[in-house]
Design an enzyme around this catalytic site. Structure first.
Site, PDB file in Angstrom:
ATOM      1  N   LYS A 159       0.384   4.626   6.716  1.00  0.00           N
ATOM      2  CA  LYS A 159      -0.127   5.338   5.664  1.00  0.00           C
ATOM      3  C   LYS A 159       0.574   6.833   6.086  1.00  0.00           C
ATOM      4  O   LYS A 159       1.177   6.944   6.910  1.00  0.00           O
ATOM      5  CB  LYS A 159      -1.627   5.584   5.751  1.00  0.00           C
ATOM      6  CG  LYS A 159      -2.478   4.228   5.821  1.00  0.00           C
ATOM      7  CD  LYS A 159      -2.390   3.288   4.768  1.00  0.00           C
ATOM      8  CE  LYS A 159      -3.156   2.127   4.805  1.00  0.00           C
ATOM      9  NZ  LYS A 159      -3.098   1.140   3.541  1.00  0.00           N
ATOM     10  N   SER A 167       0.849  -1.285  -0.053  1.00  0.00           N
ATOM     11  CA  SER A 167      -0.169  -0.033   0.044  1.00  0.00           C
ATOM     12  C   SER A 167       0.802   1.347   0.196  1.00  0.00           C
ATOM     13  O   SER A 167       0.322   2.378  -0.107  1.00  0.00           O
ATOM     14  CB  SER A 167      -0.819   0.067   1.095  1.00  0.00           C
ATOM     15  OG  SER A 167      -0.143   0.235   2.467  1.00  0.00           O
TER      16      SER A 167
END
Length: 223
Positions: free
Chosen positions: A121, A45
Site C-alpha cells: 500500500k 488494490s
C-alpha cells in the site's frame, strides 16, 4: 608434507560439493531477509500505477535509520499477523512464513497461513498527522485536502451520501502510519481493519522502489 595436507582436504568430501551450495543458499536468504527481495502484485488494490502481476524490488535498508515518509509504497506483514481481531493466538514462526513464500514449497497443502502474506500500500499519513478519509476515499491531511494524482478510482457515493467504503477520522499514533491502496474502491486497507486503521512501523518489511517486470514498464516507482 604436501601429501598430508592433501589427505586432510579429502577428510570431508561432503563439503566439496555441499559447501558452495549451502553458502549460496545462505547468501540468498541473507540478502532476501536483510537487503532486498522481489515481490509481485497479486491484486488490483494499487491500480492503475501498479498492475496485477507486476514484479517489484523491495529494499530493506531505508527504514533502518528513519521512518516511512508520506507517498512511499511499502510492503508489510498481513493484518492477520498483527491485528488482534484477525490474528490467531500464536503468530506463525518466521521459518514457516519463509517456507510459505518459497516457489512450489508454498503450494504444499496446509502450509499456507494468511498471517504469512505480505501486503503493498501507499503511506498516506505518518505519526502525529490528523487525517480524515471521506466516503469517496478522498483524504484531508492536517486540515488540507491531499493532492493524490496516483488515485484514479474512488469509491462510488449515492444521493444519500452512502458508500460501500468506510470513512476514517483520527490522529496517527506514534510509531505507526496510515496506508491506503491507490485503488480506493477496491482495496482492503486501514479503513477496513477491525482493531485499528493504523499500521505499526515494525510490521513494515521494506520500501518498493523499482518495477523490473514487465520490461516495457520497467523503472523506479514515484512517491
Amino acid at each position: 608434507m604436501a601429501v598430508e595436507q592433501q589427505n586432510r582436504s579429502r577428510l570431508h568430501p561432503f563439503w566439496d560439493f555441499w559447501g558452495p551450495v549451502l553458502f549460496t543458499f545462505a547468501l540468498y536468504f541473507g540478502i532476501r531477509q536483510f537487503v532486498v527481495e522481489a515481490r509481485y502484485i497479486p491484486s488490483g488494490s494499487m491500480l492503475p500505477g501498479l498492475q496485477i502481476q507486476d514484479r517489484l524490488l523491495v529494499e530493506k535498508i531505508t527504514y533502518i535509520p528513519r521512518s516511512p515518509r508520506r507517498g512511499e509504497i511499502v510492503v508489510f506483514n498481513s493484518p492477520y499477523a498483527f491485528d488482534p481481531a484477525l490474528s490467531a493466538s500464536e503468530r506463525p514462526s518466521p521459518l514457516r512464513c519463509m517456507l510459505v513464500n518459497l516457489p512450489l514449497i508454498g503450494l504444499i497443502p496446509g502450509l499456507g497461513n494468511p498471517a504469512c502474506d505480505a501486503y503493498i500500500k501507499r503511506v498516506i499519513a505518518i505519526s502525529g498527522d490528523r487525517v480524515v478519509v471521506n466516503p469517496r476515499g478522498e483524504v484531508t491531511l492536517n486540515g488540507k485536502k491531499l493532492n493524490e494524482p496516483y488515485v484514479r478510482q474512488y469509491c462510488s457515493v449515492d444521493q444519500q451520501g452512502m458508500s460501500p467504503c468506510r470513512t476514517l477520522s483520527g490522529t496517527v499514533p506514534e510509531g505507526s502510519v496510515l496506508v491506503l491502496g491507490d485503488n480506493r474502491k477496491n482495496s482492503w486497507d486501514g479503513r477496513f481493519w477491525p482493531s485499528s486503521p493504523y499500521l505499526p512501523e515494525k510490521e513494515i518489511l521494506g520500501r518498493a522502489f523499482v518495477r523490473f517486470w514487465p520490461l516495457n514498464r520497467i523503472g523506479t516507482l514515484s512517491d
